[in-house]
Design a protein around this motif. Sequence first.
Motif, PDB file in Angstrom:
ATOM      1  N   MET B   1       0.829  -1.097   0.020  1.00 18.82           N
ATOM      2  CA  MET B   1      -0.055  -0.112   0.031  1.00 18.82           C
ATOM      3  C   MET B   1       0.932   1.322   0.016  1.00 18.82           C
ATOM      4  O   MET B   1       1.853   1.237   0.549  1.00 18.82           O
ATOM      5  CB  MET B   1      -0.923   0.059   1.415  1.00 18.82           C
ATOM      6  CG  MET B   1      -1.978   1.291   1.397  1.00 18.82           C
ATOM      7  SD  MET B   1      -2.755   1.298   2.801  1.00 18.82           S
ATOM      8  CE  MET B   1      -3.702  -0.388   2.518  1.00 18.82           C
ATOM      9  N   HIS B   3       1.051   5.446   0.898  1.00 24.17           N
ATOM     10  CA  HIS B   3       0.508   6.495   1.641  1.00 24.17           C
ATOM     11  C   HIS B   3       1.125   7.956   1.323  1.00 24.17           C
ATOM     12  O   HIS B   3       2.300   7.794   1.190  1.00 24.17           O
ATOM     13  CB  HIS B   3       0.628   6.040   3.210  1.00 24.17           C
ATOM     14  CG  HIS B   3      -0.523   5.434   3.571  1.00 24.17           C
ATOM     15  ND1 HIS B   3      -1.589   5.741   4.445  1.00 24.17           N
ATOM     16  CD2 HIS B   3      -0.592   3.996   3.494  1.00 24.17           C
ATOM     17  CE1 HIS B   3      -2.548   4.803   4.609  1.00 24.17           C
ATOM     18  NE2 HIS B   3      -1.867   3.763   4.264  1.00 24.17           N
ATOM     19  N   SER B   4       0.189   8.700   1.448  1.00 26.86           N
ATOM     20  CA  SER B   4       1.057   9.961   1.225  1.00 26.86           C
ATOM     21  C   SER B   4       1.091  10.687   2.649  1.00 26.86           C
ATOM     22  O   SER B   4       0.248  10.392   3.599  1.00 26.86           O
ATOM     23  CB  SER B   4       0.293  10.879   0.399  1.00 26.86           C
ATOM     24  OG  SER B   4       0.267  10.350  -0.994  1.00 26.86           O
ATOM     25  N   ASP B  19       4.062   9.530   9.669  1.00 27.33           N
ATOM     26  CA  ASP B  19       4.476   9.435   8.231  1.00 27.33           C
ATOM     27  C   ASP B  19       4.632   7.919   7.853  1.00 27.33           C
ATOM     28  O   ASP B  19       4.163   7.766   6.853  1.00 27.33           O
ATOM     29  CB  ASP B  19       5.564  10.259   8.059  1.00 27.33           C
ATOM     30  CG  ASP B  19       5.373  11.674   7.993  1.00 27.33           C
ATOM     31  OD1 ASP B  19       4.080  12.109   8.022  1.00 27.33           O
ATOM     32  OD2 ASP B  19       6.357  12.580   7.872  1.00 27.33           O
ATOM     33  N   ASN B  20       4.715   7.306   8.878  1.00 25.25           N
ATOM     34  CA  ASN B  20       5.208   5.746   8.574  1.00 25.25           C
ATOM     35  C   ASN B  20       4.473   4.825   8.834  1.00 25.25           C
ATOM     36  O   ASN B  20       4.165   3.588   8.585  1.00 25.25           O
ATOM     37  CB  ASN B  20       6.707   5.427   8.990  1.00 25.25           C
ATOM     38  CG  ASN B  20       7.821   6.132   8.512  1.00 25.25           C
ATOM     39  OD1 ASN B  20       7.870   6.701   7.200  1.00 25.25           O
ATOM     40  ND2 ASN B  20       8.674   6.677   9.451  1.00 25.25           N
ATOM     41  N   LEU B  21       3.539   5.037  10.166  1.00 22.88           N
ATOM     42  CA  LEU B  21       2.920   4.161  10.657  1.00 22.88           C
ATOM     43  C   LEU B  21       1.254   4.448  10.861  1.00 22.88           C
ATOM     44  O   LEU B  21       1.216   5.806  10.757  1.00 22.88           O
ATOM     45  CB  LEU B  21       3.194   3.900  12.156  1.00 22.88           C
ATOM     46  CG  LEU B  21       4.631   3.258  12.461  1.00 22.88           C
ATOM     47  CD1 LEU B  21       5.136   3.415  14.084  1.00 22.88           C
ATOM     48  CD2 LEU B  21       4.621   1.985  11.936  1.00 22.88           C
ATOM     49  N   ILE B  22       0.596   3.387  10.867  1.00 26.59           N
ATOM     50  CA  ILE B  22      -0.943   3.639  10.783  1.00 26.59           C
ATOM     51  C   ILE B  22      -1.708   2.737  11.602  1.00 26.59           C
ATOM     52  O   ILE B  22      -1.132   1.509  11.714  1.00 26.59           O
ATOM     53  CB  ILE B  22      -1.828   3.858   9.449  1.00 26.59           C
ATOM     54  CG1 ILE B  22      -3.094   4.429   9.746  1.00 26.59           C
ATOM     55  CG2 ILE B  22      -1.614   2.548   8.614  1.00 26.59           C
ATOM     56  CD1 ILE B  22      -3.564   5.065   8.269  1.00 26.59           C
ATOM     57  N   SER B  24      -4.242  -0.069  13.195  1.00 27.40           N
ATOM     58  CA  SER B  24      -5.340  -1.105  12.431  1.00 27.40           C
ATOM     59  C   SER B  24      -6.700  -0.394  12.493  1.00 27.40           C
ATOM     60  O   SER B  24      -7.525  -0.503  11.718  1.00 27.40           O
ATOM     61  CB  SER B  24      -5.074  -2.194  12.898  1.00 27.40           C
ATOM     62  OG  SER B  24      -5.211  -2.290  14.493  1.00 27.40           O
ATOM     63  N   LEU B  46      -8.497  -6.133   8.280  1.00 26.45           N
ATOM     64  CA  LEU B  46      -7.389  -6.534   7.718  1.00 26.45           C
ATOM     65  C   LEU B  46      -6.784  -8.048   8.072  1.00 26.45           C
ATOM     66  O   LEU B  46      -7.204  -8.360   9.031  1.00 26.45           O
ATOM     67  CB  LEU B  46      -6.137  -5.713   7.942  1.00 26.45           C
ATOM     68  CG  LEU B  46      -6.151  -4.276   7.911  1.00 26.45           C
ATOM     69  CD1 LEU B  46      -5.102  -3.297   8.460  1.00 26.45           C
ATOM     70  CD2 LEU B  46      -6.239  -3.642   6.279  1.00 26.45           C
ATOM     71  N   LYS B  54       2.756  -9.647   8.443  1.00 33.07           N
ATOM     72  CA  LYS B  54       2.462  -8.630   7.298  1.00 33.07           C
ATOM     73  C   LYS B  54       1.036  -8.692   7.102  1.00 33.07           C
ATOM     74  O   LYS B  54       0.231  -9.876   6.993  1.00 33.07           O
ATOM     75  CB  LYS B  54       3.045  -9.272   5.776  1.00 33.07           C
ATOM     76  CG  LYS B  54       4.647  -8.606   5.665  1.00 33.07           C
ATOM     77  CD  LYS B  54       5.192  -8.590   4.320  1.00 33.07           C
ATOM     78  CE  LYS B  54       5.085  -7.387   3.769  1.00 33.07           C
ATOM     79  NZ  LYS B  54       5.679  -6.943   2.422  1.00 33.07           N
ATOM     80  N   VAL B  55       0.382  -7.565   6.464  1.00 35.92           N
ATOM     81  CA  VAL B  55      -0.880  -7.493   6.100  1.00 35.92           C
ATOM     82  C   VAL B  55      -1.004  -8.035   4.820  1.00 35.92           C
ATOM     83  O   VAL B  55      -0.356  -7.604   3.810  1.00 35.92           O
ATOM     84  CB  VAL B  55      -1.304  -5.860   6.080  1.00 35.92           C
ATOM     85  CG1 VAL B  55      -2.761  -5.946   5.330  1.00 35.92           C
ATOM     86  CG2 VAL B  55      -1.445  -5.403   7.613  1.00 35.92           C
ATOM     87  N   ARG B  56      -1.844  -8.848   4.426  1.00 40.42           N
ATOM     88  CA  ARG B  56      -1.854  -9.595   3.203  1.00 40.42           C
ATOM     89  C   ARG B  56      -3.106  -8.906   2.398  1.00 40.42           C
ATOM     90  O   ARG B  56      -2.878  -8.815   1.229  1.00 40.42           O
ATOM     91  CB  ARG B  56      -2.080 -11.143   3.314  1.00 40.42           C
ATOM     92  CG  ARG B  56      -0.628 -11.774   3.669  1.00 40.42           C
ATOM     93  CD  ARG B  56       0.402 -11.766   2.501  1.00 40.42           C
ATOM     94  NE  ARG B  56       1.542 -12.416   2.845  1.00 40.42           N
ATOM     95  CZ  ARG B  56       2.709 -11.685   2.533  1.00 40.42           C
ATOM     96  NH1 ARG B  56       2.728 -10.264   2.102  1.00 40.42           N
ATOM     97  NH2 ARG B  56       3.797 -12.340   2.927  1.00 40.42           N
ATOM     98  N   TYR B  57      -4.161  -8.867   3.091  1.00 39.18           N
ATOM     99  CA  TYR B  57      -5.638  -8.555   2.481  1.00 39.18           C
ATOM    100  C   TYR B  57      -6.037  -7.301   3.386  1.00 39.18           C
ATOM    101  O   TYR B  57      -6.189  -7.392   4.454  1.00 39.18           O
ATOM    102  CB  TYR B  57      -6.271  -9.499   2.315  1.00 39.18           C
ATOM    103  CG  TYR B  57      -5.961 -10.751   1.645  1.00 39.18           C
ATOM    104  CD1 TYR B  57      -5.418 -10.847   0.107  1.00 39.18           C
ATOM    105  CD2 TYR B  57      -5.309 -11.838   2.290  1.00 39.18           C
ATOM    106  CE1 TYR B  57      -4.729 -11.710  -0.379  1.00 39.18           C
ATOM    107  CE2 TYR B  57      -4.542 -12.863   1.433  1.00 39.18           C
ATOM    108  CZ  TYR B  57      -4.409 -12.677   0.343  1.00 39.18           C
ATOM    109  OH  TYR B  57      -3.568 -13.894  -0.272  1.00 39.18           O
ATOM    110  N   TRP B  77      -3.374  -6.274  -0.449  1.00 37.27           N
ATOM    111  CA  TRP B  77      -2.966  -4.852   0.272  1.00 37.27           C
ATOM    112  C   TRP B  77      -2.169  -3.980  -0.746  1.00 37.27           C
ATOM    113  O   TRP B  77      -2.536  -2.581  -0.703  1.00 37.27           O
ATOM    114  CB  TRP B  77      -2.042  -5.065   1.423  1.00 37.27           C
ATOM    115  CG  TRP B  77      -1.421  -4.074   2.037  1.00 37.27           C
ATOM    116  CD1 TRP B  77      -0.084  -3.679   2.259  1.00 37.27           C
ATOM    117  CD2 TRP B  77      -1.944  -3.281   3.227  1.00 37.27           C
ATOM    118  NE1 TRP B  77       0.451  -2.495   2.962  1.00 37.27           N
ATOM    119  CE2 TRP B  77      -0.901  -2.286   3.710  1.00 37.27           C
ATOM    120  CE3 TRP B  77      -3.283  -3.054   3.583  1.00 37.27           C
ATOM    121  CZ2 TRP B  77      -1.139  -1.193   4.580  1.00 37.27           C
ATOM    122  CZ3 TRP B  77      -3.453  -2.007   4.776  1.00 37.27           C
ATOM    123  CH2 TRP B  77      -2.323  -1.236   4.974  1.00 37.27           C
TER     124      TRP B  77
END
Lengths: 131, 131
Positions: B1, B3-4, B19-22, B24, B46, B54-57, B77
């Motif tokens: 994915m 992200h901006s 900036d790097n993390l979000i 769940s 997710l 790792k997030v797969r879907y 993802w």
Amino acid sequence: MQHSRSGGAAGGVATTETDNLIASDKVEGTPVYDTGGERLGSVYNLMIEKRSGKVRYAVMSFGGFLGIGERYHPLPWEKLTYDPALGGYVVDIPHERLQAAPSFARDETPWRDPLYGESLHGYYGLPFPRI
Amino acid sequence: MQHSRSGGAAGGVATTETDNLIASDKVEGTPVYDTGGERLGSVYNLMIEKRSGKVRYAVMSFGGFLGIGERYHPLPWEKLTYDPALGGYVVDIPHERLQAAPSFARDETPWRDPLYGESLHGYYGLPFPRI
């Protein structure tokens, strides 16, 4: 994180878990125990690295246990092991290490600090993952 | 994915995004748009690979759009791109591909099939990730 086969899962679990995959909203709220089986709290949410899609931290809510109060403790994902017998995660971290660990209150914004993640990994004696 | 930088985030966002993390629980419920800016639905949850973290879907809930009804569409993802202007994810997949895509009803258990993930990646023309 390590997971074992949960086996004999109830109907509600079937859509959200396989041997290899688990749903984010199933992890949130899952209890967390110490190695003695004492309940410490639960998973509040997961912090996911946007680019790689990797879960970096499980944020624990200790809910007042260990005199910690309502604070959030991010743990590197590698520190959590799923125990199907307990139906929750086990962390092999001494209570006093958890009590002194980096944590934040609901209105604090620690993730804004670009070095926060590195300090978390450092505290738990883990190398900081470079993407 | 992808992200901006979201920039100028409101207070509530500060604890759940950098900036790097979000977080769940911030991704869950986030709207999903097509490339024309039309809202398709939202992220339901997710699916995370237990071992690698790792997030797969991202499982999309289309909520009846495109005549799809209340079904769940897992998307790899990598197919989601965050658009800060829209405040949601954009998927560059034609409507007819989405309509014909693998999906499941609430009471179905597709993840039980060990080949389900592979079939999803295949449908969207992506190589299946080997851990």
